[in-house]
Scaffold this motif. Structure first.
Motif, PDB file in Angstrom:
ATOM      1  N   MET A   1       0.658  -1.098  -0.151  1.00 24.17           N
ATOM      2  CA  MET A   1       0.045  -0.119  -0.011  1.00 24.17           C
ATOM      3  C   MET A   1       0.816   1.271  -0.052  1.00 24.17           C
ATOM      4  N   CYS A   2       0.538   2.151  -0.767  1.00 28.30           N
ATOM      5  CA  CYS A   2       1.368   3.456  -0.987  1.00 28.30           C
ATOM      6  C   CYS A   2       0.706   4.435  -0.004  1.00 28.30           C
ATOM      7  N   SER A   3       1.622   5.149   0.701  1.00 34.53           N
ATOM      8  CA  SER A   3       1.264   6.416   1.427  1.00 34.53           C
ATOM      9  C   SER A   3       1.088   7.585   0.705  1.00 34.53           C
ATOM     10  N   ALA A   4       0.304   8.579   1.240  1.00 30.72           N
ATOM     11  CA  ALA A   4       0.440   9.799   0.504  1.00 30.72           C
ATOM     12  C   ALA A   4       1.441  10.562   0.597  1.00 30.72           C
ATOM     13  N   PRO A   5       1.809  11.354  -0.364  1.00 37.45           N
ATOM     14  CA  PRO A   5       3.067  12.130  -0.290  1.00 37.45           C
ATOM     15  C   PRO A   5       2.903  13.129   0.822  1.00 37.45           C
ATOM     16  N   ALA A   6       4.325  13.584   1.497  1.00 39.28           N
ATOM     17  CA  ALA A   6       4.215  14.315   2.696  1.00 39.28           C
ATOM     18  C   ALA A   6       3.680  15.658   1.992  1.00 39.28           C
ATOM     19  N   ARG A   7       3.251  16.548   2.817  1.00 44.51           N
ATOM     20  CA  ARG A   7       2.701  17.740   2.381  1.00 44.51           C
ATOM     21  C   ARG A   7       3.833  18.991   2.751  1.00 44.51           C
ATOM     22  N   LEU A   8       4.464  19.691   1.815  1.00 51.29           N
ATOM     23  CA  LEU A   8       5.540  20.185   2.194  1.00 51.29           C
ATOM     24  C   LEU A   8       5.295  21.708   2.257  1.00 51.29           C
ATOM     25  N   VAL A   9       5.857  22.307   3.482  1.00 47.59           N
ATOM     26  CA  VAL A   9       5.817  23.652   4.218  1.00 47.59           C
ATOM     27  C   VAL A   9       7.123  24.143   4.161  1.00 47.59           C
ATOM     28  N   LEU A  10       7.349  25.398   3.729  1.00 46.35           N
ATOM     29  CA  LEU A  10       8.484  26.147   3.420  1.00 46.35           C
ATOM     30  C   LEU A  10       8.403  27.363   4.391  1.00 46.35           C
ATOM     31  N   TYR A  11       9.174  27.484   5.513  1.00 50.11           N
ATOM     32  CA  TYR A  11       9.241  28.135   6.551  1.00 50.11           C
ATOM     33  C   TYR A  11      10.340  29.485   6.332  1.00 50.11           C
ATOM     34  N   ARG A  33       6.299  17.461   5.903  1.00 51.35           N
ATOM     35  CA  ARG A  33       7.773  18.016   5.588  1.00 51.35           C
ATOM     36  C   ARG A  33       8.191  19.424   5.757  1.00 51.35           C
ATOM     37  N   LEU A  34       8.825  20.015   6.375  1.00 50.54           N
ATOM     38  CA  LEU A  34       9.424  21.239   6.441  1.00 50.54           C
ATOM     39  C   LEU A  34      10.692  21.584   5.778  1.00 50.54           C
ATOM     40  N   GLU A  35      10.733  22.655   5.091  1.00 46.31           N
ATOM     41  CA  GLU A  35      11.945  22.989   4.625  1.00 46.31           C
ATOM     42  C   GLU A  35      12.248  24.738   5.207  1.00 46.31           C
ATOM     43  N   CYS A  36      13.387  25.011   5.356  1.00 46.08           N
ATOM     44  CA  CYS A  36      13.446  26.207   5.926  1.00 46.08           C
ATOM     45  C   CYS A  36      14.421  27.252   5.101  1.00 46.08           C
ATOM     46  N   ALA A  37      13.736  28.636   4.984  1.00 43.60           N
ATOM     47  CA  ALA A  37      14.914  29.582   4.501  1.00 43.60           C
ATOM     48  C   ALA A  37      15.171  30.728   5.511  1.00 43.60           C
ATOM     49  N   GLU A  38      16.143  31.108   5.380  1.00 43.47           N
ATOM     50  CA  GLU A  38      16.633  32.014   6.546  1.00 43.47           C
ATOM     51  C   GLU A  38      16.520  33.644   6.262  1.00 43.47           C
ATOM     52  N   ASP A  39      16.156  33.845   4.702  1.00 39.24           N
ATOM     53  CA  ASP A  39      15.855  35.187   4.294  1.00 39.24           C
ATOM     54  C   ASP A  39      15.030  35.012   3.133  1.00 39.24           C
ATOM     55  N   GLY A  40      14.527  36.287   2.615  1.00 43.06           N
ATOM     56  CA  GLY A  40      13.564  36.306   1.336  1.00 43.06           C
ATOM     57  C   GLY A  40      14.437  35.865   0.296  1.00 43.06           C
ATOM     58  N   ALA A  41      15.863  36.023  -0.040  1.00 37.34           N
ATOM     59  CA  ALA A  41      16.563  35.631  -1.323  1.00 37.34           C
ATOM     60  C   ALA A  41      16.646  34.199  -1.107  1.00 37.34           C
ATOM     61  N   GLN A  42      16.921  33.647  -0.156  1.00 40.19           N
ATOM     62  CA  GLN A  42      17.063  32.006   0.128  1.00 40.19           C
ATOM     63  C   GLN A  42      15.692  31.411  -0.137  1.00 40.19           C
ATOM     64  N   ALA A  43      14.673  31.902   0.104  1.00 42.98           N
ATOM     65  CA  ALA A  43      13.352  31.498  -0.058  1.00 42.98           C
ATOM     66  C   ALA A  43      13.015  31.381  -1.566  1.00 42.98           C
ATOM     67  N   LEU A  44      13.493  32.363  -2.285  1.00 45.50           N
ATOM     68  CA  LEU A  44      13.220  32.628  -3.800  1.00 45.50           C
ATOM     69  C   LEU A  44      14.016  31.808  -4.638  1.00 45.50           C
ATOM     70  N   SER A  45      15.147  31.448  -4.156  1.00 44.28           N
ATOM     71  CA  SER A  45      15.971  30.354  -4.568  1.00 44.28           C
ATOM     72  C   SER A  45      15.708  29.081  -4.574  1.00 44.28           C
ATOM     73  N   MET A  46      15.052  28.769  -3.398  1.00 48.14           N
ATOM     74  CA  MET A  46      14.677  27.482  -2.972  1.00 48.14           C
ATOM     75  C   MET A  46      13.508  27.023  -3.819  1.00 48.14           C
ATOM     76  N   LEU A  47      12.669  28.064  -4.001  1.00 42.24           N
ATOM     77  CA  LEU A  47      11.198  27.581  -4.835  1.00 42.24           C
ATOM     78  C   LEU A  47      11.623  27.382  -6.279  1.00 42.24           C
ATOM     79  N   GLU A  48      12.880  27.483  -6.672  1.00 40.29           N
ATOM     80  CA  GLU A  48      13.131  26.970  -8.152  1.00 40.29           C
ATOM     81  C   GLU A  48      12.953  25.624  -8.078  1.00 40.29           C
ATOM     82  N   GLY A  49      13.389  24.857  -6.958  1.00 40.32           N
ATOM     83  CA  GLY A  49      13.241  23.446  -6.924  1.00 40.32           C
ATOM     84  C   GLY A  49      12.292  22.815  -6.311  1.00 40.32           C
TER      85      GLY A  49
END
Length: 126
Positions: A1-11, A33-49
Motif C-alpha cells: 500500500m502506498c502512503s500519500a506524499p508528505a505535505r511540504l511547508v516552506l518556513y 515535511r518542513l524546509e527552511c529559508a533564513e531570508d527572502g533571497a534564500q526562499a526565492l532560490s529554494m522555490l526554483e526546486g
C-alpha cells in the motif's frame, strides 16, 4: 500500500530559535515535511526546486519584509494558488489588514501556540 506524499511547508524565518521550534513541531507531524529559508533571497532560490503546499513567512526578514517577499513570490510563482501565511510578533490591526490585502491567507501571531498552529495547518491545506 502506498502512503500519500508528505505535505511540504516552506518556513521563511531568520530567528534560529523559531526555526528550531518549528523543526521540532514538524518532526512530530506525520505526513508533513518542513524546509527552511533564513531570508527572502534564500526562499526565492529554494522555490526554483520546490513546490510547497504552504509558505510560512516571517514579516520581518533581514533582507526584505514579508510583504515584499510575497510580491516577489507572486511574480515568479508557477502556481497561482500559492498559499502563504504571515507570522509576526506584531498584531496591530493595520499590519494584519495590510498582510491580508497583499494576499496572505492568514496571519499568525508569535509566539505560536503549537496546538492552534497544527489545527490551522490542517485547515489551510484541507
Amino acid at each position: 500500500m502506498c502512503s500519500a506524499p508528505a505535505r511540504l511547508v516552506l518556513y521563511v524565518e531568520d530567528d534560529r530559535i523559531n526555526l528550531v521550534l518549528m523543526e521540532e513541531v514538524f518532526r512530530r507531524l506525520p505526513g508533513w515535511r518542513l524546509e527552511c529559508a533564513e531570508d527572502g533571497a534564500q526562499a526565492l532560490s529554494m522555490l526554483e526546486g520546490l513546490q510547497p503546499d504552504l509558505l510560512l513567512i516571517d514579516m520581518n526578514l533581514p533582507d526584505m519584509t514579508g510583504l515584499e517577499l510575497l510580491a516577489q513570490l507572486r511574480a515568479v510563482a508557477t502556481d497561482s494558488a500559492l498559499r502563504c501565511v504571515a507570522l509576526s510578533a506584531d498584531d496591530l490591526p493595520d499590519q494584519v489588514e495590510a498582510a491580508r490585502a497583499a494576499g496572505f491567507s492568514d496571519y499568525w501571531v508569535k509566539p505560536i501556540d503549537v496546538m492552534k498552529m497544527v489545527a490551522a495547518l490542517q485547515r489551510a491545506l484541507a
